[in-house]
Design a protein around this motif. Structure first.
Motif, short mmCIF file in Angstrom:
data_model
loop_
_atom_site.label_atom_id
_atom_site.label_comp_id
_atom_site.label_asym_id
_atom_site.label_seq_id
_atom_site.Cartn_x
_atom_site.Cartn_y
_atom_site.Cartn_z
N LYS A 203 35.06 43.59 39.41
CA LYS A 203 34.31 42.59 40.17
C LYS A 203 34.41 41.19 39.56
N VAL A 204 35.06 41.07 38.39
CA VAL A 204 35.17 39.78 37.73
C VAL A 204 36.02 38.83 38.58
N VAL A 205 35.54 37.61 38.73
CA VAL A 205 36.26 36.55 39.44
C VAL A 205 36.72 35.51 38.41
N LEU A 206 38.02 35.28 38.35
CA LEU A 206 38.57 34.35 37.36
C LEU A 206 38.97 33.04 38.03
N GLN A 207 38.07 32.50 38.80
CA GLN A 207 38.26 31.21 39.45
C GLN A 207 36.93 30.47 39.43
N GLY A 208 37.03 29.15 39.37
CA GLY A 208 35.82 28.35 39.43
C GLY A 208 35.80 27.28 38.37
N SER A 209 35.05 26.25 38.62
CA SER A 209 34.91 25.13 37.69
C SER A 209 33.44 24.93 37.34
N LEU A 210 33.20 24.49 36.12
CA LEU A 210 31.84 24.17 35.69
C LEU A 210 31.59 22.66 35.70
N GLU A 211 32.52 21.92 36.27
CA GLU A 211 32.38 20.46 36.31
C GLU A 211 31.13 20.06 37.09
N GLY A 212 30.35 19.19 36.49
CA GLY A 212 29.18 18.65 37.15
C GLY A 212 27.92 19.47 37.00
N LEU A 213 28.02 20.67 36.41
CA LEU A 213 26.80 21.47 36.25
C LEU A 213 25.98 20.89 35.10
N ARG A 214 24.66 21.12 35.17
CA ARG A 214 23.78 20.49 34.19
C ARG A 214 23.18 21.46 33.19
N TYR A 215 22.70 22.63 33.64
CA TYR A 215 21.95 23.52 32.76
C TYR A 215 22.77 24.77 32.43
N VAL B 172 28.87 39.18 35.72
CA VAL B 172 28.96 40.00 36.93
C VAL B 172 27.58 40.49 37.34
N HIS B 173 26.79 40.95 36.39
CA HIS B 173 25.46 41.47 36.70
C HIS B 173 24.57 40.41 37.35
N LEU B 174 24.63 39.20 36.83
CA LEU B 174 23.79 38.11 37.35
C LEU B 174 24.50 37.28 38.41
N ASP B 175 25.79 37.52 38.59
CA ASP B 175 26.63 36.75 39.50
C ASP B 175 26.52 35.26 39.20
N ILE B 176 26.80 34.93 37.95
CA ILE B 176 26.71 33.55 37.47
C ILE B 176 27.95 33.26 36.62
N PRO B 177 28.46 32.02 36.64
CA PRO B 177 29.60 31.71 35.78
C PRO B 177 29.28 31.98 34.32
N ALA B 178 30.25 32.53 33.60
CA ALA B 178 30.03 32.90 32.20
C ALA B 178 31.32 32.75 31.42
N ILE B 179 31.18 32.32 30.17
CA ILE B 179 32.31 32.15 29.25
C ILE B 179 31.97 32.84 27.94
N GLY B 180 32.93 33.56 27.40
CA GLY B 180 32.78 34.16 26.08
C GLY B 180 33.42 33.31 25.01
N VAL B 181 32.69 33.08 23.93
CA VAL B 181 33.20 32.35 22.76
C VAL B 181 32.98 33.25 21.56
N ALA B 182 34.04 33.90 21.11
CA ALA B 182 33.94 34.89 20.04
C ALA B 182 34.46 34.32 18.72
N LYS B 183 33.86 34.78 17.63
CA LYS B 183 34.29 34.35 16.30
C LYS B 183 35.42 35.23 15.76
N ILE C 16 38.23 32.05 22.99
CA ILE C 16 37.56 31.71 24.24
C ILE C 16 38.18 32.51 25.37
N SER C 17 37.33 33.15 26.18
CA SER C 17 37.86 33.83 27.37
C SER C 17 36.86 33.72 28.50
N PRO C 18 37.35 33.51 29.73
CA PRO C 18 36.44 33.46 30.87
C PRO C 18 35.76 34.80 31.07
N GLY C 19 34.51 34.77 31.53
CA GLY C 19 33.79 36.00 31.80
C GLY C 19 33.64 36.28 33.28
#
Length: 246
Positions: free
Chosen positions: A25-37, A134-145, A188-191
């Motif tokens: 169900k992961v969608v690997l499209q979309g931009s976060l440009e202009g989002l605030r929170y 996917v659970h929240l249906d919200i854009p998400a990014i993973g930043v792993a060490k 960094i990987s898109p979620g």
């Protein structure tokens, strides 16, 4: 905000099946440009040697991208024995309940998640950032060490801002990014609901005083401090705290 479906702790085949179903169900499209929170998420657990005892903590920092500062810090704590056990590749089942409890306390719903962990750079394509996205249906990014899956496409220069692709066979699954000169890279990987290029651009836009993007740095500090205080007091709770000195 309900809890995701969870397998029994000893049923890893069922856990893997759930991960594959959600990864589809992961969608690997979309931009976060202009989002605030955005919400930056990090967790702190007892050491592996102390598994089954102590307190695990999740911290969520609500970050205002327009102002470049935190608005709220929310903390969720739970007894370690109540969590899914530590199994590499299945950490989202362990951490998602904590993160969802902390996210539920935010006064302002976030427009995207920035998670300390993997997005799609995961053996079954569903790290914690992808699972929550996917659970929240919200854009998400993973930043792993640390690197979980794949190989860097070449040698990463030591200079700040250097980046190369992270590959799994012939498929790009993320980026290897050096945020500051001479420090260890981030992975960094898109979620979910964000593209590959867009995920890198957004993390770069956040900047930071150290290796981590600033919102994640604050979440990391808040989680560690809350767990230390919880261990010292022997108390478990779920509740907001105000940002302290960092």
């Amino acid at each position: 905000m309900g809890m995701p479906s969870f397998p029994k702790p000893n049923n890893l085949p069922e856990a893997a099946r759930l991960q594959r179903a959600l990864a589809a169900k992961v969608v690997l499209q979309g931009s976060l440009e202009g989002l605030r929170y955005i919400a930056a998420l990090d967790a702190s657990h007892p050491t592996r040697f102390a598994q089954g005892s102590g307190v695990s903590v999740a911290a969520v920092v609500l970050w205002d991208c327009a102002l470049g500062q935190p608005l709220q810090v929310a903390i969720a704590q739970i007894d370690e024995s109540a969590l899914f056990p530590y199994v590499p590749g299945f950490l989202s089942f362990r951490e998602a309940p904590l993160y969802l409890a902390a996210l539920a306390q935010l006064a302002q719903p976030p427009q995207a998640l920035l998670v300390d962990g993997q997005g799609i750079a995961h053996p079954r394509g569903l790290g914690i950032a992808a699972h929550l996205g996917v659970h929240l249906d919200i854009p998400a990014i993973g930043v792993a060490k640390t690197l979980l899956l794949g190989r860097p496409e070449g040698d990463l220069p030591k200079e700040a801002g250097s980046v190369i692709r992270l590959m799994n066979e012939n498929v790009q699954i993320g980026w290897v990014y050096r945020s500051r000169t001479g420090v260890r890279p981030l992975f960094i990987s898109p979620g979910h609901r964000v593209g590959m290029e867009e995920s890198l651009a957004f993390v770069r836009s956040l900047g930071g005083k150290t290796r981590l993007p600033e919102p994640l740095r604050l979440a990391h500090l808040a989680a560690g401090e809350a767990r230390r205080k919880g261990q010292q007091s022997g108390q478990m709770c779920c509740g907001p705290i105000l940002p302290g000195p960092v």
